[in-house]
Structure formats: C-alpha cells, structure tokens
Design a protein around this motif. Sequence first.
Motif, short mmCIF file in Angstrom:
data_model
loop_
_atom_site.label_atom_id
_atom_site.label_comp_id
_atom_site.label_asym_id
_atom_site.label_seq_id
_atom_site.Cartn_x
_atom_site.Cartn_y
_atom_site.Cartn_z
N UNK A 199 1.20 -1.17 -0.26
CA UNK A 199 0.03 0.43 -0.24
C UNK A 199 0.31 1.31 0.01
N UNK A 200 2.11 1.05 0.58
CA UNK A 200 3.03 2.38 0.29
C UNK A 200 3.62 2.85 -0.97
N UNK A 201 4.14 1.78 -1.75
CA UNK A 201 4.35 1.89 -3.22
C UNK A 201 3.36 2.11 -3.88
N UNK A 202 2.07 1.80 -3.54
CA UNK A 202 0.93 2.07 -4.45
C UNK A 202 0.48 3.63 -4.00
N UNK A 203 0.57 3.78 -2.81
CA UNK A 203 0.21 5.11 -3.00
C UNK A 203 1.37 6.45 -3.45
N UNK A 204 2.66 6.57 -3.86
CA UNK A 204 3.53 7.12 -4.02
C UNK A 204 3.57 7.18 -5.06
N UNK A 205 3.42 5.73 -5.74
CA UNK A 205 3.27 5.40 -7.57
C UNK A 205 2.16 6.21 -7.80
N UNK A 206 0.62 6.13 -7.40
CA UNK A 206 -0.37 6.36 -7.66
C UNK A 206 0.22 8.55 -7.65
N UNK A 207 0.57 8.68 -6.69
CA UNK A 207 0.79 10.26 -6.52
C UNK A 207 1.52 10.72 -7.42
N UNK A 208 2.82 9.81 -7.41
CA UNK A 208 3.79 10.38 -8.80
C UNK A 208 2.78 10.49 -10.54
N UNK A 209 2.05 9.69 -10.27
CA UNK A 209 1.73 9.90 -11.94
C UNK A 209 0.12 10.78 -11.93
N UNK A 210 -0.07 11.06 -10.80
CA UNK A 210 -1.27 12.32 -10.86
C UNK A 210 -0.47 13.34 -10.01
N UNK A 211 0.38 13.19 -9.69
CA UNK A 211 2.31 14.52 -10.21
C UNK A 211 2.08 14.98 -11.87
N UNK A 212 2.43 14.26 -12.63
CA UNK A 212 2.57 14.10 -13.85
C UNK A 212 1.37 14.23 -14.54
N UNK A 213 0.39 14.96 -14.44
CA UNK A 213 -0.98 14.85 -14.49
C UNK A 213 -1.58 13.82 -15.32
N UNK A 214 -1.57 12.42 -15.27
CA UNK A 214 -2.13 11.33 -15.88
C UNK A 214 -3.47 10.34 -14.29
#
Length: 272
Positions: A199-214
């Motif tokens: 869940x930790x990695x999933x949250x960071x991954x989702x935030x990273x993709x949202x950060x670049x607009x995806x």
Amino acid sequence: MSPRGLNPTLVAGLAILGVVIGAALFAGLLAPYDPNAIAPAQILQPPSLRHVAGTDELGRDMFSRILYGARPSLLVAVAIVAIAATGGVIIGCASGLAGGLADTLVMRLVEIVMALPGLVIALALAAALGPSLVNLALALGVLGIPFYARVARAQTLSLRERAFVRAARAMGASRWFILRRHIVPNLAPTIVVFMSLGLSGALLGASALSFIGLGAQPPMAEWGALVNASRSYILDDWWYALFPGAAVALTSFGFTLLGDGLRDALDPKAGR
C-alpha cells in the motif's frame, strides 16, 4: 492477534492510519470550507488561523482540499493493491499447483514482465488508457501482479508438499478443493503482510503519476495532483507543496509501519 503481535510498530502504524482514514471519512465534518470554493481575495495566503494550511492560486482552502484529497488517494492505493494481489494470487497458486511445463512458462512470462522498467510501462499504460484515477489504478495494479504471483507460487510449492495436502490429494480431492481449503487459507497471512507493505508503494506510485497529470484531473482534490499544481509556486509559496506532500509521506510511513508490525505478528519466527 497474540499479545506479542501488539508491538509498538504495529500500534504506531494503526494510529497514523486511523487518523488519516478518520480524516478521509469525516472530511465533510472536519473541513472548514468547501474544497472547491474559489475566493479571489484569498489567493496564495500563507498559513494562518483562518486557513491553517494556507490557500492555493484560486484562493481555495488547502486544509479542506487535503482532507478531501485523502479519499481518492487512499481508494486508488487500495484498488492498486487489490488488483495486483488478486491477479497475482490466482496466477501464482494455479502455476504452483500445476507444476511442470505450464509452471515454467508462466514463471518465465512473469520474469519478463518484472524485468521491464515498471514506471515507464505504467506511464505508457496510463497515457494509452487516458488520464484518470481508474486507469491509473488499472495500470499500476496490472504491473504489480507479477510480484504477488512469485510470492504466491513460492508459498504454493511449499504448501503442496505438506502432509495435509498430500492426504487430501490421496483422498481424491480436486485441485480447486485443495486450493480453496488448504493453499489459500495458509497463504493468506503472507499475502496480507505483502499487501500492507504494498500500500505504501501504491500510494507513492499513484501520487507520482497524478503529479505528472496522468491521475486525478482538476478540480478533484488528490494529494499527487495538489503537489503537481504547486510546482509553479513552490519557491515563493512553500506551504502549497509542503502540506499535501507531508500527507503522502506520513500515510506512506503509516502503511510501512503497519506492514512491519503485521509481519512481526504473523511470522512465527519473528522475535527469535
């Protein structure tokens, strides 16, 4: 759970996540303002008694947006792990029980997928499907399947040689019965630990993709999208990126503590 399982790490993780989940559930009661209410007279105001986390470029209250942003951020992390764990357990258990050539072919395919650069593939999938949280969860969830498949297969190979599984096979039990009654229940604690850590990695991954607009699209309040919106103001308006970024970091830390605590509680060899 045994008393030994109630260790400080687990308690700390549960406390952090309890606060975050409570904030997400009761955001409507805790938020002092409408998260999407525009106030031109309050543009980019620093933290104060009126706006404890400041305001954004449209005058919206950042504390309210962070509270409401917890909902999509947590939901997409859970969705990613659920997709990855479900697909991985099905593939890994089926491959481990089948054995032989089928097992070899499935594992070679899994290793090929794991060898690919995960973030690049996630970017490609999310871009191809279109920017949204649903497509983001699908992209990252599918990429997480091989990891859970390897864990599930390794546990299945070990469990299928146990006496109770051999006895069930000798009595004519089908593979589906063995999988449902013997493999999955004994595999569950290990998968639960890996899911909590994932869940930790999933949250960071989702935030990273949202950060670049995806991921989340305006005006939705989501932690990664909030950090993305702050890029043009980060040097002068420090609070804009600090508070949503801190929410991501704190929640990710809580998931990590939860996973470590569950591992110690569910692993019979822990503490030796």
